[in-house]
Design a protein around this motif. Structure first.
Motif, short mmCIF file in Angstrom:
data_model
loop_
_atom_site.label_atom_id
_atom_site.label_comp_id
_atom_site.label_asym_id
_atom_site.label_seq_id
_atom_site.Cartn_x
_atom_site.Cartn_y
_atom_site.Cartn_z
N ARG A 35 21.34 -0.01 -11.31
CA ARG A 35 20.57 0.38 -10.12
C ARG A 35 19.82 -0.83 -9.57
NH1 ARG A 35 22.85 5.11 -8.98
NH2 ARG A 35 23.72 5.61 -10.97
N ILE A 36 20.48 -1.98 -9.57
CA ILE A 36 19.89 -3.18 -8.98
C ILE A 36 20.74 -3.59 -7.80
CG2 ILE A 36 19.58 -5.67 -9.33
CD1 ILE A 36 18.63 -5.09 -12.12
N LEU A 37 20.10 -3.92 -6.68
CA LEU A 37 20.83 -4.46 -5.53
C LEU A 37 21.03 -5.95 -5.79
CD1 LEU A 37 18.92 -2.65 -2.67
CD2 LEU A 37 21.27 -2.24 -3.37
N LEU B 52 14.13 -4.55 -16.12
CA LEU B 52 14.49 -3.17 -15.82
C LEU B 52 13.30 -2.23 -15.84
CD1 LEU B 52 17.93 -2.86 -17.60
CD2 LEU B 52 17.44 -2.98 -15.17
N THR B 53 12.25 -2.62 -16.55
CA THR B 53 11.09 -1.73 -16.62
C THR B 53 10.13 -1.95 -15.45
OG1 THR B 53 10.08 -3.37 -18.05
CG2 THR B 53 11.13 -1.49 -19.12
N GLU B 54 10.36 -3.00 -14.67
CA GLU B 54 9.45 -3.28 -13.55
C GLU B 54 9.74 -2.35 -12.37
OE1 GLU B 54 6.98 -5.28 -13.66
OE2 GLU B 54 7.44 -6.32 -15.53
N GLU B 55 8.88 -2.42 -11.35
CA GLU B 55 9.12 -1.69 -10.11
C GLU B 55 10.49 -2.10 -9.56
OE1 GLU B 55 6.99 0.34 -8.29
OE2 GLU B 55 5.50 0.34 -9.87
N ARG B 56 11.11 -1.17 -8.84
CA ARG B 56 12.47 -1.40 -8.35
C ARG B 56 12.59 -2.61 -7.44
NH1 ARG B 56 15.46 3.12 -8.41
NH2 ARG B 56 17.15 1.86 -7.64
N ILE B 57 11.51 -2.92 -6.72
CA ILE B 57 11.60 -4.00 -5.74
C ILE B 57 11.63 -5.37 -6.45
CG2 ILE B 57 9.12 -4.35 -5.33
CD1 ILE B 57 9.84 -4.45 -2.32
N LEU C 93 15.13 -6.78 -7.11
CA LEU C 93 15.73 -7.04 -5.80
C LEU C 93 15.26 -8.39 -5.26
CD1 LEU C 93 17.31 -6.13 -3.28
CD2 LEU C 93 15.25 -4.96 -2.52
N ILE C 94 13.95 -8.61 -5.35
CA ILE C 94 13.42 -9.87 -4.83
C ILE C 94 13.86 -11.03 -5.70
CG2 ILE C 94 11.28 -11.13 -4.39
CD1 ILE C 94 10.11 -8.37 -3.60
N ALA C 95 13.91 -10.81 -7.00
CA ALA C 95 14.39 -11.85 -7.91
C ALA C 95 15.80 -12.24 -7.53
CB ALA C 95 14.35 -11.35 -9.34
N TYR D 144 0.83 -1.20 0.00
CA TYR D 144 0.00 0.00 0.00
C TYR D 144 0.87 1.26 0.00
CZ TYR D 144 -3.94 -3.08 1.21
OH TYR D 144 -4.88 -4.05 1.22
N ALA D 145 1.80 1.33 0.97
CA ALA D 145 2.56 2.57 1.12
C ALA D 145 3.82 2.59 0.26
CB ALA D 145 2.92 2.81 2.58
N GLY D 146 4.18 1.43 -0.35
CA GLY D 146 5.30 1.40 -1.27
C GLY D 146 6.67 1.54 -0.61
N GLN D 147 6.77 1.26 0.69
CA GLN D 147 8.05 1.38 1.37
C GLN D 147 8.72 0.01 1.46
OE1 GLN D 147 9.00 4.62 2.18
NE2 GLN D 147 7.12 4.89 1.01
N ALA D 148 9.91 -0.10 0.89
CA ALA D 148 10.62 -1.38 0.92
C ALA D 148 10.93 -1.75 2.36
CB ALA D 148 11.91 -1.27 0.13
N SER D 149 10.58 -2.97 2.74
CA SER D 149 10.98 -3.44 4.06
C SER D 149 11.44 -4.88 3.95
CB SER D 149 9.82 -3.34 5.06
OG SER D 149 10.23 -3.90 6.29
#
Lengths: 299, 247, 285
Positions: free
Chosen positions: C30-32, C84-89, C92-94, A29-34
């Motif tokens: 810009r990928i962790l 690269l076009t997806e959300e930044r997270i 990272l999770i991948a 919801y808030a888009g904050q990475a945790s």
């Protein structure tokens, strides 16, 4: 496979479902990475274990106090998130997970590396709750947590969080106090994680620092992402799938992490909205059309 | 009549770079004031400083004679300054309805009202429709900004800013990147808003349209006021010509 | 004192070898890249296999670097680039998923136990001032210095390196200027993965052990280092590695058990980030 075993799995699925739903409030919801959600899971578990064992407080009083403890420390992370953003925040939350587990591990007060033993099963009106009823109770809490999440997403609060997730500068320009709502999201999300910790501690009756380490955080994130981030059904179904499947497929036990890792890689690569998120292929197959077009039947 | 927005000697620097040296400006009620100047003159920094994104190093900002210097952006927005962005910043993945609703419900959201956890978002659909109709986007109410062309996204931002029920509307290059057939109706929308009583401050590079739309122009150069006055006088001012030609 | 200083430098050097690759990946994509730790472990295993068969450390290093370059390339080409076009997270999770997958794969292939990686060098140890230096430590210092110099030379002196710098500054502008982004990204992963592989082999022979989970602590510790270094700054990362290596050694030597050494990096990182959100050596954004 006995009934007792199924009850155990069921309870663990419930606990993970609460964790995934609560993380989704912060990240979805808030888009904050945790990436440190397990730390708050642990804070709830340790708080409740210590309150009941050392102070002799009953389960039903200890549980809300433990929730508050987790929520309060979550709020502190919320404050940190005001200064540290994006990828830096993701790494910081890993660090917070690491540091909190270290505190558990190296402090005698928290039982050190051996953890805390002899945590009591909760009682209700003086009667010890049986395993079956404990599962029902956990299901009840999942229901409450889901209801809370639903209320948030349908309310002004949810709208504010969405705006912050989409664009902070624009949210501020639209009159939204981003700082306040980020802290609220962290506090609420972490408080629910604390409750999951309470349920875990009194179910296992024995907790160690390792139960709340970074890999657990990743498991929670994976459940949320595999299910579908940002939706309510996603985290619940993700927790069900990922907590139950490896347990039920006993022959896979040796390949459990391989399966986890592989599933996460395949999902993020080919279905980043999650199995049950909006636009997910499973939903499209089940419904025969896109969920988006269904929701916006007007156009 | 006192100015609705009064900015006095605002200065702002980043590191060693002095983006704004000393800028003063008065926006009178119900006027359209154009803020022009060559690239790097500090126009957008000025906007951000007035809106509370940056805290000015020096100087004061008054909204209706109330000192709002250094207030956070969301508070200034709630006080009555609505703005758009040079590079559009829509809430990309939510419907236009919810985009506008965010700003419309700002008082409900930012105050500690019981309705914060209640429902009732749907009840405001008519008001959102009206705000979208003002900029000609009513039919797209259920679409997300990503599905719309740039011109529509820019108009959506105006609609979102209007949802704050602002006293002052600040538009950062509303015409940039738009084709002529998009600009003309948008200029009409802006003119209409002024007729309905809004005071508008806009940054724009498209000089012919600025000349036509604005009742007064203020020129910035190197983070300082160069001059201001009616468009026909500014157009002939040799200092402005030199600043633009860069000699 | 000199001994602690030396130990700190050695630890810091190994951190630097791993973290530099990570910061390069972050600088461009810009990928962790958490799975970088898997590349590191992979390097140790490949090196062990090659050393067992050939008995030559040089060949082992080359094999590890080559194998990990391929691994890094595959990760980049088939996992990260399409994301690269997806959300930044999402990447990272991948990356975390890939790391878990690889760790388990190493466990299944190499066994869950510790394997020895014993390499005999010309001498065992020498006394230096009041400290004792093992041959392995000398080797690590030399290797680190050579690797960092090579990276520095390639990036600052070659045409590809200049393209790399341009891309790290701004990928879109670099593309518009005619830089072959694909080539730069590939080159980036090959360099980063090669030095991670070398770090893997060095770590393995330093502790005379290879095990599937040898990357798990380093996988997140290297992030603390990269963050301290300012995310994307190579010199910053090297300095941060040395600082963390030193403070870990000194803290555990002189202050004992105030804090376990693996928590130092993170505590330092969190404190520093709160004061300077752009990292110790990062530019303000």
């Amino acid at each position: 496979m006995g009934l007792g075993y199924l009850t155990t799995i069921g309870t663990l699925v419930c606990i993970y479902a609460i964790l995934a739903i609560s993380l989704n409030i912060i990240s979805g919801y808030a888009g904050q990475a945790s990436l440190g959600h397990a730390a708050f899971f642990g804070i709830g578990a340790y708080a409740s274990a210590l309150l009941t064992l050392k102070l002799g407080i009953g389960f039903w009083v200890a549980a809300p106090l433990a929730m508050m403890a987790a929520g309060a420390i979550g709020a502190v992370v919320g404050v940190i998130s005001l200064r540290i953003k994006g990828d830096f925040l993701a790494v910081t939350t890993i660090g917070i997970n690491f540091v909190i587990v270290t505190v558990f591990e190296y402090s005698d007060f928290f039982g050190g590396a051996y953890g805390i033993m002899g945590i009591q099963y909760p009682t209700l009106f003086g009667v010890k709750i049986s395993k079956g009823y404990y599962l029902l109770m956990c299901l009840g809490f999942v229901g409450l947590c889901a209801l809370f999440s639903l209320l948030v997403s349908k309310s002004w609060l949810g709208l504010a969080l969405e705006a912050i997730r989409e664009n902070e500068a624009a949210a501020e320009a639209s009159g939204i106090n981003c700082a306040k709502f980020k802290i609220i999201a962290f506090a609420f999300g972490c408080a629910w994680a604390g409750l999951a910790g309470v349920l875990f501690a009194h179910f296992m009756r024995f907790i160690t620092p390792n139960d709340f380490a970074f890999p657990i955080s990743i498991t929670i994130v994976a459940m949320m992402v595999v299910g579908g981030i940002g939706t309510l059904r996603g985290p619940i179904l993700g927790a069900l799938l990922m907590a139950a499947l490896p347990e039920l497929l006993r022959p896979l036990a040796n390949y459990r992490l391989l399966f986890y890792g592989g599933l996460i890689v395949l999902m993020t690569r080919f279905q980043p909205q999650g199995l049950f998120g909006d636009k997910a292929f499973i939903l499209r197959m089940l419904l025969g059309r896109g969920p988006r077009s269904m929701r916006h039947s007007g156009d | 009549m006192p100015p609705i927005l009064r900015v006095e000697n605002v200065a702002k620097s980043f590191g060693g770079v002095q983006a704004l040296r000393k800028v003063s400006l008065q926006l009178m009620p119900n006027e359209i004031l154009g803020l022009i100047g060559p690239n790097g003159a500090g126009k957008t920094t000025f906007f951000n400083t007035v809106c509370g994104v940056f805290r000015p190093d020096e100087g004061r900002v008054f909204l209706e004679e109330r000192d709002v210097t250094g207030w956070p952006a969301h508070r200034i927005a709630r006080m009555g300054i609505g703005r758009t962005f040079q590079i559009v910043k829509p809430f990309r993945n939510i419907s236009l309805e919810r985009n506008v609703l965010v700003a419309l419900g700002h008082d409900r959201i930012s105050g500690w009202r019981p309705s914060m956890l209640g429902t009732g978002l749907k009840a405001h659909r008519d008001e959102v429709r009206r705000l979208l109709r003002l900029v000609g986007l009513e039919e797209f109410i259920d679409q997300t900004p990503t599905t719309l062309p740039l011109g529509h996204q820019k108009r959506m931002e105006i609609s979102r800013a209007l949802a704050l029920r602002p006293k002052v509307l600040m538009l950062d290059e509303p015409f940039a990147g738009l084709s002529e057939e998009d600009i003309v109706p948008l200029a009409g929308v802006i003119k209409n808003l002024q007729r309905e009583g809004l005071s508008i401050l806009l940054i724009e590079h498209n000089i012919p349209h600025v000349m036509e739309l604005c009742s007064r122009l203020a020129v910035l150069n190197f983070g300082e006021n160069l001059c201001d006055g009616p468009p026909e006088i500014i157009r002939r001012d040799p200092r402005v010509i030199t600043a633009y030609l860069g000699s | 004192m000199v001994q602690q200083f030396l130990n700190g430098i050695i630890t810091g050097s190994l951190y630097a070898l791993i973290a530099v690759g990570l910061t390069m990946v972050y600088g461009i994509l810009r990928i962790l890249h958490i799975a970088h730790a898997a590349v590191f472990v992979g390097g140790a295993y490949i090196g062990l296999v090659a050393y067992t068969f050939t008995g030559s450390l040089v060949l082992a290093l080359i094999a590890a670097a080559a194998g990990c370059s391929v691994l890094g390339y595959l990760i980049q080409r088939y996992l990260y680039t399409p994301m690269l076009t997806e959300e930044r997270i999402v990447p990272l999770i991948a990356s975390v998923g890939l790391f878990i997958l690889c760790e388990d794969l190493f466990r299944l292939l190499g066994g869950p136990y510790i394997r020895a990686f014993k390499v005999d060098l010309w001498f065992e140890k020498i006394a230096f001032l009041e400290a004792v230096v093992t041959a392995h430590q000398v080797l690590i210092l030399i290797t680190t210095a050579v690797c960092l110099l090579v990276v520095y030379a390639v990036i600052s002196k070659t045409k590809l390196g200049l393209a790399w710098q341009a891309t790290a500054q701004d990928m879109d502008t670099a593309r518009a200027m005619g830089v072959n982004i694909r080539q730069v990204v590939t080159f980036n992963f090959i360099i980063a993965s090669s030095i991670a592989a070398i770090a893997g082999v060095m770590t393995a022979i330093n502790y005379n052990s290879v095990l599937p989970t040898m990357g798990s602590v380093i996988s997140y510790k290297m992030f603390a280092i990269v963050v301290l270094g300012g995310m994307g700054s190579i010199p910053g990362t090297v300095v941060a590695s040395l600082i963390i290596g030193m403070s870990e050694t000194f803290m555990s030597a002189y202050f004992g058990f105030i804090m376990p050494r693996d928590a130092i990096a993170f505590t330092a990182m969190i404190l520093i980030l709160i004061v300077r959100p752009q990292g110790l050596f990062g530019r303000a954004r």
